[in-house]
Enzyme design. Structure first.
Site, short mmCIF file in Angstrom:
data_model
loop_
_atom_site.label_atom_id
_atom_site.label_comp_id
_atom_site.label_asym_id
_atom_site.label_seq_id
_atom_site.Cartn_x
_atom_site.Cartn_y
_atom_site.Cartn_z
N ARG A 82 -4.49 1.39 -8.56
CA ARG A 82 -3.28 2.31 -8.08
C ARG A 82 -2.17 2.40 -8.89
NH1 ARG A 82 -2.02 1.03 -2.08
NH2 ARG A 82 -1.06 -0.72 -2.98
N LYS A 184 3.34 4.48 -5.94
CA LYS A 184 4.30 3.33 -5.52
C LYS A 184 5.35 3.00 -6.36
CE LYS A 184 3.02 -0.64 -2.70
NZ LYS A 184 2.88 -0.15 -1.27
N GLU A 220 3.02 8.94 7.50
CA GLU A 220 3.23 7.52 7.27
C GLU A 220 3.90 7.00 8.18
OE1 GLU A 220 2.59 5.55 4.53
OE2 GLU A 220 2.48 6.92 2.52
C1 LIG Z 1 2.16 0.01 -0.16
C2 LIG Z 1 2.17 1.13 0.93
C3 LIG Z 1 1.21 1.35 1.96
C4 LIG Z 1 0.13 0.12 2.05
O1 LIG Z 1 -0.79 -0.07 1.08
P1 LIG Z 1 -1.73 -1.29 1.20
O2 LIG Z 1 -2.52 -0.80 -0.22
O3 LIG Z 1 -2.68 -0.95 2.29
O4 LIG Z 1 -0.95 -2.47 1.05
C5 LIG Z 1 1.28 2.30 2.88
N1 LIG Z 1 2.22 3.11 2.73
C6 LIG Z 1 3.17 3.18 1.53
C7 LIG Z 1 4.35 3.99 1.63
C8 LIG Z 1 3.18 2.05 0.80
O5 LIG Z 1 4.13 1.80 -0.09
#
Ligand SMILES: *Cc1c(COP(=O)(O)O)cnc(C)c1O
Length: 341
Positions: A82, A184, A220
């Protein structure tokens, strides 16, 4: 092995300086060999792209102590991949997947005294990040990059066991239809601070973001993904190119189907059809699952299972996934990666 003097049961989610962090620098077209260092500060050019143009991304993951003392990482390859995707989206040099996993192991091994014991409910949170650095003025990719991982012991998210919380629908968007929502990257989170603050002031745990094009579908829950359990017991989670692909969410999809025998679907979740769900939750690394008591939209609160008690399917999902993470339940091939001590 000596443990640090920490009360694992009262730990929250706050920064503390641990002993060692991993750092590698990219310059002249390549990453250096990387090293563990003591210094928790970084000195970089005032003209670094991370400061002005938000050229940055991060990851979040956890290390756990198993009952038999083994030290486990949960799907670190998925975080590594990722991060590669995030880097591509904001034109940063990618850190190789195999080196990412190796660096995670080094950081855990060098900070074992901060790794909470089995049964404490606490874990060691790893924060990998990658930033654009070096002298630069115009809007363009940085001439140099830094990749680093530090770790912090963090407590069980819910001290008294899983407890539902309420959320409110935000008027703000966290992402654009073809923007950076699936990456991210730093800027996404600066943009979420105000909507979070407004939700908390209204008495909610956080806000829910709708799809930025039509504002009719859930995307989200704060910085976590959404799932719901329908009255006929299907596990439903939204599908959209502007959702951050949560590793916890994809793990829960698998657990729901293969361990709990539920039907699963990734599809639109319309905010005016929330009554189709008898349970709902938010999922992400920090809490694994936060059960959703209710969702407020234009003054109406849609309550799912209960505002005070977690639903039975949500609990089973949580117990199964955390069981796999702590090594109590056998997970799918490759999910749990042992750190050789
Ligand atoms: C990091 C994140 C998540 C959760 O991702 P995981 O891999 O399950 O920790 C979900 N939504 C957003 C906006 C994030 O930044």
């Amino acid at each position: 092995m000596e443990k640090a003097y920490i009360d694992w049961s009262t730990l929250g989610f706050s920064y503390v300086k641990t002993d060692k962090r991993y750092i590698s620098r990219w310059k002249d077209g390549k990453w250096d060999e990387g090293a563990l260092v003591d210094d928790n500060t970084i000195t970089i050019s005032e003209a670094s792209t991370v400061f002005h143009y938000g050229q940055s991304c991060f990851e979040g993951m956890k290390a756990y102590t198993a009952k038999d003392g083994r030290v486990l990482l949960f799907r670190p390859d998925e975080n590594a991949k990722r991060m590669v995707q995030s880097c591509r989206r904001v034109m940063m040099s990618e850190f190789p997947v195999d080196r990412f996993i190796e660096a995670c192991k080094q950081v855990v091994k060098a900070n074992l005294k901060y790794l909470p014991p089995y049964g404490s409910g606490a874990s060691l949170y790893l924060r990998p990040y990658l930033i654009g650095v070096g002298d630069n003025l115009g809007v363009r990719p940085a001439p140099e990059y830094i990749f680093s991982i530090f770790c912090v012991p963090v407590g069980a998210y819910f001290k008294g066991g899983l407890a539902p919380v309420n959320f409110t629908i935000s008027d703000f968007d966290r992402a654009a239809p073809n923007g950076t929502g699936a990456a991210k990257v730093g800027g996404n989170y600066a943009g979420s601070l105000l909507s979070h603050e407004k939700a908390v002031k209204k008495g909610f745990a956080d806000c829910i973001y709708l799809d930025p094009a039509t504002h009719t579908k859930i995307e989200e829950v704060g910085a976590a993904n959404f799932f719901g359990i329908t009255h006929d017991e299907k596990f439903i989670t939204p599908k959209s190119p502007s959702i951050l692909p949560s590793i916890t969410k994809y793990s829960l999809l698998h657990v729901a189907k293969e361990y709990l025998g539920l039907k699963t679907e990734e599809r639109d979740v319309h905010v005016d059809k929330l009554a189709e769900f008898k349970e709902a939750g938010a999922c992400g690394t920090a809490a694994v699952i936060s059960p959703i008591g209710g969702i407020e939209n234009k003054g109406n609160l849609q309550v799912f299972h209960s505002e005070t008690e977690v639903g039975p399917i949500t609990r089973k999902l949580y117990d199964t996934l955390t069981g796999i993470q702590y090594g109590d339940i056998v997970g799918p091939e490759g999910w749990v990666v042992e750190v050789d001590l």
